[in-house]
Scaffold this active site. Structure first.
Site, PDB file in Angstrom:
ATOM      1  N   SER A 175       1.382  -8.666 -11.484  1.00  0.00           N
ATOM      2  CA  SER A 175       1.314  -7.980 -12.804  1.00  0.00           C
ATOM      3  C   SER A 175       0.030  -7.183 -13.048  1.00  0.00           C
ATOM      4  CB  SER A 175       1.512  -8.964 -13.973  1.00  0.00           C
ATOM      5  OG  SER A 175       2.851  -9.391 -14.050  1.00  0.00           O
ATOM      6  N   ASP A 178      -5.002  -6.200   2.634  1.00  0.00           N
ATOM      7  CA  ASP A 178      -3.587  -5.873   2.536  1.00  0.00           C
ATOM      8  C   ASP A 178      -2.773  -7.134   2.835  1.00  0.00           C
ATOM      9  OD1 ASP A 178      -1.016  -4.960   2.936  1.00  0.00           O
ATOM     10  OD2 ASP A 178      -1.557  -3.469   4.450  1.00  0.00           O
ATOM     11  N   ILE A 179      -2.011  -7.572   1.878  1.00  0.00           N
ATOM     12  CA  ILE A 179      -1.274  -8.844   2.018  1.00  0.00           C
ATOM     13  C   ILE A 179      -0.230  -8.785   3.136  1.00  0.00           C
ATOM     14  CG2 ILE A 179       0.556  -8.344   0.320  1.00  0.00           C
ATOM     15  CD1 ILE A 179       0.167 -11.285  -0.643  1.00  0.00           C
ATOM     16  N   GLY A 212      -1.098  -4.527 -11.519  1.00  0.00           N
ATOM     17  CA  GLY A 212      -1.029  -3.102 -11.187  1.00  0.00           C
ATOM     18  C   GLY A 212      -0.317  -2.361 -12.304  1.00  0.00           C
ATOM     19  N   VAL A 213       0.834  -1.773 -12.002  1.00  0.00           N
ATOM     20  CA  VAL A 213       1.541  -0.989 -13.022  1.00  0.00           C
ATOM     21  C   VAL A 213       2.018  -1.841 -14.199  1.00  0.00           C
ATOM     22  CG1 VAL A 213       2.277   0.840 -11.446  1.00  0.00           C
ATOM     23  CG2 VAL A 213       3.785  -1.085 -11.842  1.00  0.00           C
ATOM     24  N   TYR A 214       2.134  -3.161 -14.026  1.00  0.00           N
ATOM     25  CA  TYR A 214       2.544  -3.999 -15.155  1.00  0.00           C
ATOM     26  C   TYR A 214       1.416  -4.235 -16.154  1.00  0.00           C
ATOM     27  CZ  TYR A 214       7.263  -5.031 -13.364  1.00  0.00           C
ATOM     28  OH  TYR A 214       8.577  -4.944 -12.963  1.00  0.00           O
ATOM     29  N   VAL A 269       2.450  -3.106  -4.269  1.00  0.00           N
ATOM     30  CA  VAL A 269       2.523  -4.114  -3.218  1.00  0.00           C
ATOM     31  C   VAL A 269       3.984  -4.317  -2.767  1.00  0.00           C
ATOM     32  CG1 VAL A 269       2.604  -6.133  -4.764  1.00  0.00           C
ATOM     33  CG2 VAL A 269       1.562  -6.324  -2.501  1.00  0.00           C
ATOM     34  N   ASP A 270       4.916  -4.152  -3.680  1.00  0.00           N
ATOM     35  CA  ASP A 270       6.345  -4.285  -3.386  1.00  0.00           C
ATOM     36  C   ASP A 270       6.747  -3.278  -2.290  1.00  0.00           C
ATOM     37  OD1 ASP A 270       8.996  -4.997  -3.625  1.00  0.00           O
ATOM     38  OD2 ASP A 270       9.258  -4.230  -5.658  1.00  0.00           O
TER      39      ASP A 270
HETATM   40  P1  ADP Z   1       2.884  -5.203 -10.695  1.00  0.00           P
HETATM   41  O1  ADP Z   1       4.072  -4.325 -10.929  1.00  0.00           O
HETATM   42  O2  ADP Z   1       3.257  -6.684 -10.678  1.00  0.00           O
HETATM   43  O3  ADP Z   1       1.739  -4.892 -11.590  1.00  0.00           O
HETATM   44  P2  ADP Z   1       1.675  -3.739  -8.444  1.00  0.00           P
HETATM   45  O4  ADP Z   1       2.199  -3.683  -7.057  1.00  0.00           O
HETATM   46  O5  ADP Z   1       1.655  -2.494  -9.239  1.00  0.00           O
HETATM   47  O6  ADP Z   1       2.487  -4.918  -9.164  1.00  0.00           O
HETATM   48  O7  ADP Z   1       0.200  -4.305  -8.410  1.00  0.00           O
HETATM   49  C1  ADP Z   1      -0.153  -5.648  -8.204  1.00  0.00           C
HETATM   50  C2  ADP Z   1      -1.488  -5.711  -7.491  1.00  0.00           C
HETATM   51  O8  ADP Z   1      -1.280  -5.543  -6.081  1.00  0.00           O
HETATM   52  C3  ADP Z   1      -2.497  -4.649  -7.895  1.00  0.00           C
HETATM   53  O9  ADP Z   1      -3.755  -5.286  -8.095  1.00  0.00           O
HETATM   54  C4  ADP Z   1      -2.536  -3.708  -6.678  1.00  0.00           C
HETATM   55  O10 ADP Z   1      -3.823  -3.123  -6.514  1.00  0.00           O
HETATM   56  C5  ADP Z   1      -2.269  -4.679  -5.558  1.00  0.00           C
HETATM   57  N1  ADP Z   1      -1.761  -4.147  -4.273  1.00  0.00           N
HETATM   58  C6  ADP Z   1      -1.128  -2.970  -3.998  1.00  0.00           C
HETATM   59  N2  ADP Z   1      -0.822  -2.895  -2.682  1.00  0.00           N
HETATM   60  C7  ADP Z   1      -1.262  -4.059  -2.104  1.00  0.00           C
HETATM   61  C8  ADP Z   1      -1.249  -4.590  -0.773  1.00  0.00           C
HETATM   62  N3  ADP Z   1      -0.706  -3.928   0.247  1.00  0.00           N
HETATM   63  N4  ADP Z   1      -1.805  -5.832  -0.572  1.00  0.00           N
HETATM   64  C9  ADP Z   1      -2.345  -6.522  -1.587  1.00  0.00           C
HETATM   65  N5  ADP Z   1      -2.384  -6.083  -2.871  1.00  0.00           N
HETATM   66  C10 ADP Z   1      -1.848  -4.860  -3.119  1.00  0.00           C
END
Ligand code: ADP
Length: 189
Positions: free
Chosen positions: A130, A19-20, A132-134, A42-43
């Site tokens: 990008s 988890d970042i 994840g949902v992107y 992650v946002d």
């Molecule tokens: P985007 O809209 O840029 O695709 P997302 O948040 O949907 O962003 O996903 C980007 C990546 O971050 C995905 O691989 C997701 O699994 C990952 N992610 C989600 N939560 C966390 C977290 N707490 N720490 C690190 N990576 C995460």
């Protein structure tokens, strides 16, 4: 394996699973959307961990300069996070790969690294922007990101850049890609 690191002449690149928001890097990068108003993935995790002042700071930026275009980056304090700063960048939404997605993804990494360097930081942590949902294909994203990070280490005084991969599967894709590009890394627990 929880992490693998690659020492280069110009700095260290580490791939970690986790988890970042827990990162001890001086700055963590947020895969934001152009509104900077938070969201899922992650946002959302970063906004929850940083507390409500982060949204305030983002709102001020949007008031001053408008929405953040894909490929660009802005910086705020990290508030309640262990990281001192959050660098917000916007990755491209994957369409068919012919809408400049690759260039925009590299630009998101490059702008974030440039901003960290401008602030004199030595350590920085990225999520898989990008991916994840992107919907950006992870394999291609890992190649573009790792190449951009390696040149960022060369061109700045940054000493360590980490990639936080959320799942074991993602870590293994990124670790394989890093091995292809830089040779065998060092596994850490
Ligand atoms: P985007 O809209 O840029 O695709 P997302 O948040 O949907 O962003 O996903 C980007 C990546 O971050 C995905 O691989 C997701 O699994 C990952 N992610 C989600 N939560 C966390 C977290 N707490 N720490 C690190 N990576 C995460």
């Amino acid at each position: 394996m929880k992490a693998v690191s690659h020492e280069t002449a110009s700095g260290k690149l580490v791939l970690r699973q986790g988890d970042i928001t827990k990162s001890r890097a001086q700055a963590i990068v947020n895969a934001a959307n152009s509104s900077l108003m938070g969201g899922g993935g992650v946002d959302g995790a970063i906004h929850r961990a940083a507390g409500p002042k982060l949204l305030e700071a983002c709102r001020e930026i949007v008031q001053e300069q408008g929405q953040l275009p894909p490929g660009e980056a802005v910086i705020t304090p990290g508030f309640e996070l262990p990281a001192r700063y959050v660098i917000h960048t916007v990755g491209p939404v994957w369409q068919q790969g012919n809408q400049g997605e690759a260039e925009l993804l590299q630009s998101a990494y490059r702008s974030s690294i440039g901003l960290a360097a401008e602030y004199g930081l030595t350590s920085l942590a990225f999520p898989a922007i990008s991916c994840g949902v992107y919907g950006f294909p992870v394999e291609l994203a890992s190649e573009l990101a790792l190449k951009t990070i390696a040149s960022g280490l060369e061109q700045t005084d940054l000493e360590e850049i980490s990639m936080y991969l959320f799942s074991e599967k993602d870590l293994s894709i990124w670790a394989n890609q890093a091995e292809k590009l830089f040779g065998k890394g060092t596994e850490e627990e």
